[in-house]
Write an enzyme that holds these catalytic residues in place. Structure first.
Site, mmCIF file in Angstrom:
data_model
loop_
_atom_site.group_PDB
_atom_site.id
_atom_site.type_symbol
_atom_site.label_atom_id
_atom_site.label_comp_id
_atom_site.label_asym_id
_atom_site.label_seq_id
_atom_site.Cartn_x
_atom_site.Cartn_y
_atom_site.Cartn_z
ATOM 1 N N CYS A 285 31.063 25.330 46.573
ATOM 2 C CA CYS A 285 31.980 25.811 47.612
ATOM 3 C C CYS A 285 31.324 26.901 48.454
ATOM 4 O O CYS A 285 31.674 27.086 49.618
ATOM 5 C CB CYS A 285 33.274 26.310 46.994
ATOM 6 S SG CYS A 285 33.063 27.633 45.785
ATOM 7 N N HIS B 231 36.219 31.298 44.032
ATOM 8 C CA HIS B 231 36.143 30.125 44.898
ATOM 9 C C HIS B 231 36.082 30.587 46.352
ATOM 10 O O HIS B 231 36.718 31.569 46.735
ATOM 11 C CB HIS B 231 37.359 29.227 44.674
ATOM 12 C CG HIS B 231 37.399 28.034 45.571
ATOM 13 N ND1 HIS B 231 36.460 27.025 45.518
ATOM 14 C CD2 HIS B 231 38.262 27.675 46.566
ATOM 15 C CE1 HIS B 231 36.745 26.106 46.425
ATOM 16 N NE2 HIS B 231 37.827 26.486 47.074
#
Length: 1003
Positions: free
Chosen positions: A454, A835
C-alpha cells in the site's frame, strides 16, 4: 533406619505419628549413612511414590527421597541411572504401566535433584529417544500434558535437529487423536488445561527451532484434510492456531489454494474442520484463518467448495453465537459466509428460523457485551434482508424483534454488500485476472496490493494525480536505449492507469524495478522513504542518460520534452505537450534540468550568522520535499515570544521504519521534543489545531545555535553562539510536504506516532525570497516571512509565538500560491505498522488545466506598494466568491476528490479530506502535494490555458507501442471476463436445477 521406614509404611499409625516419623527421617538425612542404606532407602521411597496406598504415603516418599538425594548426591546419582530411567520408560514400575503419568512425574522430580550432575547428560539423551517413541504411541492428554511440563522445564530432553521436526509432527498428530468424553465442568476445564500445556510446548519449540514450524503446519493440514471416514480429528488442534504467526496466513493460504496436488474433497474437509475449531474455547485467531481460507478459495474460483461448505456449516456457525466465549469469532465467520454467498438466499434462509430466539436472548441477559454484540448482529441481518427482499413471511417476525434497534443506512448496506461478494474481494495474493468486475463509477483504476505494498500504491496514485507530471511522462518518447529504464516502466504504468479496462491493475513489474534494495518484499514500509528513493532514481537515471547521449543532440532524454514519430526536433505544439517551464534566469532551450527537478525541485538557502562578529555563511541546496517537524506543545514547551527559539533541536522526529535514524537528504528538519505518549491531543485547548502552514513556518523559523550546538565561526576561529535561518529561494511546481509524525521516546527507547490533527488548507502561499546579493555584508540575518494560508484560522497560533530577527538586506518575499493536489494518509496507531491510502483531486479532460484567479490580491500578491495584503479565504466563502474558489480547490460535493485505497477507488469531497482525522483519529495526513497555482491567466498561441509555460488542456496522445500494450491487455481481460461470466452462469443454472424455482441469469 529400616524399622523406621517400615513403621512409616505401616498403615496402623495415626497421621500425627507418621508426620513425626517423617520429620525424624528427614533430619537423619544430614547424618552419614552407608551406600547400602541409601540404596535401600531410595528403593523404598520409590515404591512409596509409585505404589503408596494414599496420596499421603506418596507425598512422604518423595519428601524423604528428596531430602536424602540432596545430602547424598553421589549415592542418588548411582541409584537414578540411565538404565533405571530406561526401564521406567519402557516397562513401568512393577504393576504400574509405563504409560502412567506417575512415571513421568517421578522422572521429572528426580531430574531436578540431578540437574548439576554430569550423569544427567546421559539421561537426557535416553529421554530424547524415548520421548519420541512415546509420542508415536498416541498417549492420552493427561500423559501428554505431563510430558509437556517436563520438557518445558528440561528443554535438553527435547529431540534436536531432524528428530525435532519428527517429534513436532508426531505431537501434532497426537493432538489430533485427543478426545474428551467428560461432561462435568471440572473435567472439561482439566482437559482444556492439558491441551493448552501441549500446544504451549509446541509453540516454544517453534520459536527455538523455526525449521520445525512449516512441517508441523503441513502435518496439521494433512490431518484435517484426511478423507478417511474412520478418523475424526480432534478440535483440540485449534489450540495450535494462536501460536502460528499471523504474517504467515497469506503465504500459507496461497500455497494451499494453488497447490494442484490438493484435491477438492480434501480442501472441503479441511475447511469444514477449521470451521469446527470455532467451538474451541481458548483458541485465538481461528476466525482469521477460516476467513483467509475462504478468501483464498474465492481468489482461485473454487466456488463449488465454498457453496458446499457454506450450506453444510452455516447453522453450526450460527449456533456458536449462543456461547459468549466463542461468540465474537463465530460472528466474524458468519458475517463473511453470509455476505459473500450472494448468488442465492439459501444460506441466509437456513439461519432465519433461529434469529428471533437469539435476539430475544441477547436482549434479556442485559450484559454490556451482549448489547454491543446485538448491534453488530442486527446490522448483518439488515444487510441480508436488504439483499434478499421479497420474503415478508420469513422476515416479519425478525423485523418485529429488532424494530427498536438502530439499523444501517442504505448507503452503508450497499457498501458492505459490494465489498463482500466472492467476485469482488481484493486479496493481496489474487491474480489481476481473477478480479473481473469492471471499473467503479469513478472510471478510475485501482492498484492491487501485492502484499503490504500500500505504501507504493498510494505514492503511485499521488504522482498520477499530479496532472502536469503525468502528462509529461506519458508524452516522453523513449528510444531503445531507455527501454529498460525506470522512467519507461513508469510511463507504461501510467498508460495502464489511464486506459486499462480493469478495475485494478497489478503493478508487479514496476514494484520489482522501483523497490529500494533494503525494502524486504512483503514487509510494511515507509511511503515517504519510497517516494524519495523513486524520485532520486528517476533523477539520477535521466542525468546518466544525458551524459551518455550528449553526443547525440537529436535524441531526447526522458526529461527534455517529447518529439514526434519521425524523430528529430519538433515544436511543443506538434508533440502535444509543451516543454517544462524554465526557472527564472534560465532559457528553456538551455535548461538541462531533469524532469524531476522541473516538476518537484526547489531550492533552499540556509544562512548562519555569528552573533559575535555578525559574519554570515550562506549555503544554497536543492530539495524535492520538505520534512516538517511538529512544533513543541504550547502547554509544556511554549515557543518564546522575545526572540528566536533557543530550545535545542535534535533528531527526535522521523518516519516509519527508521526515518528518524537515517540521514535526511537535503536540509535537516527542525525536530521537537518527543512525546512520551505518542498521542498529542490537547483536550479543551482554546487555540485552533496546528495547520500545514504552521509546520512550514516552524521549519523556516530562525533558531539559535548554542552550547553543544554552537557554530564554528571561520572568522572568529572558535565555537560561537549563532543564529540559523532558512528560506525558499526557488519554488517547485509541485511542493511535497512530509509530516514527521513519528517521534522517538528516549526514555522508553521506542518510536511513537504523533496523532495530532493538522488542518489542511486547500490554498496556501509559500514565501519565496530572491537569492541574496553576492559579497554583501550582513548586519543581521533576515527572517523568513511567515507562510500565508487561505483559511480563517490562519497560522497565528504559531506566528504570534515567533519573533523574527530584525529585517536585513534581503528583499521582501513574494508569496507563491499553491493549491492542494493530493494527500497520503497513514492509518494506524503505531509507527511500525499501519495502512496507507491517498486522496487526489479529480481532474478530467479540460478540467485538468490549472485554474487561475482573476484577482491575484486574493492570494496575497504584491499590489505594487511593496506590501502584501493577507486576505482570509476558504472554500466556504470569505472575501473571494465561493464559486471561483471551488473551481480552484474543489467544492464540498462528492466527486470533486477521489479516494484511492489499493484496488478500491471512490468519489469523495474536500470536506472528507479535511475531516478524516476528526472522524478517525488514527488516520492522519502524512505526505501532501501542493501544486503551484497560476495567477496570470495567460493564453498560449493555441488558445489553451497555460501555467508557467506548460499547456495542460488535455491528455497527450498515446504512442503506438504504449497503445499496443494496453490494447493487448484489454483484449485478454475481456476474453477472460467473458469466459468467467459464462462459467458463473452455468454454475448458477446447475445449482438451481430441480429446485422448483425460477432461475434468473447472472448479470
Amino acid at each position: 533406619m529400616d524399622k523406621i521406614l517400615e513403621a512409616l509404611v505401616s498403615s496402623s499409625h495415626s497421621v500425627s505419628v507418621k508426620k513425626a516419623i517423617v520429620k525424624k527421617v528427614v533430619e537423619a538425612a544430614e547424618k552419614e549413612v552407608t551406600v547400602e542404606q541409601c540404596q535401600a532407602l531410595y528403593t523404598l521411597t520409590t515404591r512409596l511414590i509409585f505404589l503408596g496406598e494414599d496420596s499421603f504415603q506418596k507425598q512422604v516418599g518423595f519428601q524423604v527421597l528428596e531430602a536424602y538425594a540432596r545430602y547424598h548426591r553421589a549415592d542418588f546419582e548411582l541409584f537414578f541411572s540411565k538404565d533405571f530411567v530406561l526401564g521406567l520408560l519402557q516397562q513401568g514400575y512393577g504393576p504400574l504401566d509405563r504409560k502412567d503419568p506417575a512415571v513421568v512425574d517421578y522422572i521429572h522430580g528426580c531430574l531436578r535433584l540431578l540437574i548439576s550432575c554430569p550423569s544427567v547428560l546421559d539421561i537426557f539423551s535416553i529421554i530424547q529417544t524415548e520421548i519420541l517413541r512415546m509420542v508415536c504411541e498416541r498417549p492420552e492428554p493427561a500423559l501428554c500434558a505431563r510430558l509437556a511440563t517436563m520438557l518445558s522445564d528440561f528443554i535438553q530432553c527435547i529431540p534436536r535437529e531432524k528428530m525435532a521436526i519428527l517429534f513436532c509432527q508426531q505431537l501434532v498428530r497426537t493432538i489430533g487423536y485427543f478426545h474428551c468424553p467428560a461432561s462435568q465442568e471440572r473435567e472439561l476445564r482439566e482437559y482444556v488445561d492439558q491441551v493448552t500445556k501441549v500446544s504451549t510446548l509446541l509453540q516454544n519449540i517453534w520459536k527455538a527451532e523455526p525449521v520445525t514450524l512449516l512441517p508441523s503446519l503441513q502435518e496439521v493440514f494433512a490431518i484435517i484434510s484426511s478423507t478417511d471416514p474412520s478418523f475424526d480429528p480432534s478440535i483440540a488442534l485449534a489450540s495450535l492456531v494462536q501460536h502460528i504467526p499471523l504474517q504467515m496466513i497469506t503465504v500459507l493460504i496461497k500455497s494451499l489454494t494453488t497447490d494442484q496436488n490438493v484435491k477438492d474433497t480434501s480442501m472441503t474437509q479441511a475447511l469444514c474442520r477449521m470451521i469446527d475449531w470455532l467451538s474451541w474455547p481458548l483458541a485465538h485467531h481461528v476466525e482469521m484463518w477460516v476467513i483467509a481460507l475462504l478468501k483464498g478459495l474465492a481468489a482461485v474460483q473454487k466456488f463449488t467448495i465454498l457453496i458446499d461448505v457454506t450450506l453444510l456449516k452455516i447453522e453450526l456457525v450460527f449456533n456458536r453465537l449462543w456461547y459468549p466465549i466463542v461468540r465474537q469469532g463465530a460472528l466474524v465467520v458468519l458475517s463473511h459466509m453470509l455476505l459473500s454467498f450472494q448468488h442465492s438466499p439459501e444460506a441466509f434462509h437456513l439461519v432465519v428460523p433461529h434469529i428471533v430466539d437469539l435476539v430475544q436472548s441477547l436482549k434479556q441477559d442485559g450484559l454490556p457485551t451482549s448489547k454491543a454484540f446485538l448491534l453488530h448482529f442486527t446490522e448483518l441481518v439488515h444487510c441480508m434482508m436488504y439483499q434478499y427482499s421479497g420474503f415478508p413471511d420469513l422476515y416479519d417476525d425478525i423485523l418485529e424483534a429488532i424494530k427498536e434497534l438502530p439499523g444501517p443506512g442504505e448507503e452503508k448496506i450497499k457498501l458492505v454488500l459490494n465489498q463482500s461478494a466472492w467476485t469482488s474481494q481484493s486479496n493481496s495474493f489474487a491474480s489481476g485476472l481473477l478480479r473481473l468486475p469492471g471499473k467503479s463509477e469513478t472510471g478510475k483504476t485501482g492498484l492491487i496490493n501485492l502484499g503490504n505494498t500500500c505504501y507504493m500504491n498510494s505514492i503511485i496514485q499521488t504522482l498520477f494525480s499530479a496532472t502536469d507530471f503525468r502528462r509529461l511522462v506519458l508524452s516522453l518518447r523513449l528510444n531503445d536505449a531507455t527501454a529498460n529504464t525506470l522512467m519507461k516502466k513508469l510511463q507504461l504504468l501510467f498508460t495502464f492507469l489511464s486506459h486499462t479496462q480493469r478495475a485494478a491493475y497489478a503493478p508487479r513489474v514496476f514494484f520489482e524495478a522501483s523497490r529500494p534494495p533494503w525494502f524486504n518484499a512483503g514487509s510494511q514500509q515507509d511511503c515517504s522513504e519510497y517516494l524519495r528513493f523513486l524520485l532520486d532514481r528517476l533523477h539520477e537515471e535521466e542525468k546518466t542518460i544525458q551524459v551518455l547521449m550528449s553526443a547525440k543532440p537529436n535524441v531526447v532524454s526522458p526529461g527534455n520534452g517529447p518529439s514526434n514519430d519521425t524523430g528529430g526536433e519538433t515544436s511543443a505544439e506538434d508533440a502535444g505537450v509543451s516543454p517544462v517551464a524554465p526557472v527564472e534566469g534560465k532559457s528553456e532551450v538551455n535548461d538541462e534540468r531533469t524532469l524531476i527537478e522541473r516538476m518537484f525541485g526547489g531550492r533552499l538557502s540556509t544562512g548562519i550568522r555569528c552573533m559575535t562578529c555578525n559574519s554570515v555563511s550562506e549555503k544554497e541546496e536543492p530539495f524535492t520535499d520538505l520534512s516538517l517537524a511538529f512544533c513543541p506543545s504550547t502547554t509544556s514547551s511554549p515557543l518564546q515570544t522575545e526572540g528566536p527559539s533557543e530550545e535545542p533541536r535534535g533528531p527526535c522526529q522521523g518516519a516509519v521504519n527508521g526515518g528518524s535514524e537515517a540521514p535526511e537528504i537535503g536540509p535537516s528538519p527542525k525536530p521537537v521534543t518527543a512525546s512520551t505518549t505518542g498521542v498529542h491531543f490537547v483536550p479543551g485547548s482554546s487555540e485552533p489545531p496546528l495547520s500545514v502552514p504552521d509546520l512550514v513556518d516552524y521549519f523556516l523559523a530562525p533558531e539559535i545555535l548554542d552550547k553543544e550546538n554552537a557554530y564554528f565561526c571561520q572568522k572568529c576561529g572558535s565555537l560561537q553562539r549563532a543564529e540559523r535561518g532558512m528560506r525558499v529561494v526557488a519554488a517547485p511546481e509541485y511542493l511535497i510536504l512530509t509530516l514527521l509524525r513519528f517521534s522517538y521516546d528516549a526514555k522508553c527507547h521506542v518510536r511513537r506516532k504523533i496523532l495530532d490533527n493538522v488542518t489542511i488548507p486547500p490554498l496556501m502561499r509559500l514565501p519565496v525570497h530572491a537569492p541574496p546579493p553576492k559579497h554583501s555584508s550582513f548586519s543581521t540575518l533576515p527572517p523568513s516571512s511567515p507562510l500565508q494560508v487561505d483559511s480563517p484560522e490562519s497560522s497565528e497560533n504559531l506566528a504570534k509565538k515567533l519573533k523574527p530577527s530584525e529585517v536585513g538586506v534581503w528583499p521582501a518575499a513574494r508569496f507563491v500560491p499553491y493549491v492542494l493536489s493530493s494527500v497520503v494518509m497513514h492509518s494506524g496507531m503505531s509507527s511500525e505498522s499501519g495502512h496507507y491510502y491517498s486522496y487526489g483531486r479529480n481532474l478530467n479532460g479540460a478540467d485538468g488545466a490549472q485554474h487561475h484567479l482573476a484577482n491575484p490580491l486574493a492570494l496575497g500578491e504584491d499590489p505594487g506598494n511593496g506590501q502584501t495584503e493577507p486576505i482570509a479565504l476558504t472554500c466556504s466563502g470569505a472575501t473571494h466568491p465561493k464559486q471561483e474558489v471551488e473551481e480552484v480547490c474543489g467544492g464540498q460535493a462528492a466527486g470533486d476528490w477521489l479516494l484511492f485505497n489499493d484496488s478500491r477507488v471512490t468519489f469523495t469531497s474536500l470536506g472528507s479530506v479535511q475531516n478524516v482525522t476528526n472522524r478517525f483519529p488514527k488516520d492522519t495526513a502524512y505526505v501532501l502535494i501542493y501544486r503551484k497555482q497560476d495567477v496570470t491567466g495567460g493564453q498560449n498561441s493555441t488558445g489553451g490555458v497555460t501555467a508557467n509555460g506548460m499547456r495542460l488542456g488535455s491528455e497527450p496522445p498515446l504512442q503506438k507501442e504504449l497503445m499496443d500494450a494496453v490494447t493487448k491487455d484489454n483484449k485478454l481481460f475481456l476474453q477472460v471476463r467473458e469466459g468467467a461470466l459464462l462459467c458463473r452462469r452455468l454454475s448458477f443454472l446447475s445449482l438451481n436445477t430441480g429446485q422448483g424455482g425460477v432461475t434468473q441469469p447472472l448479470a
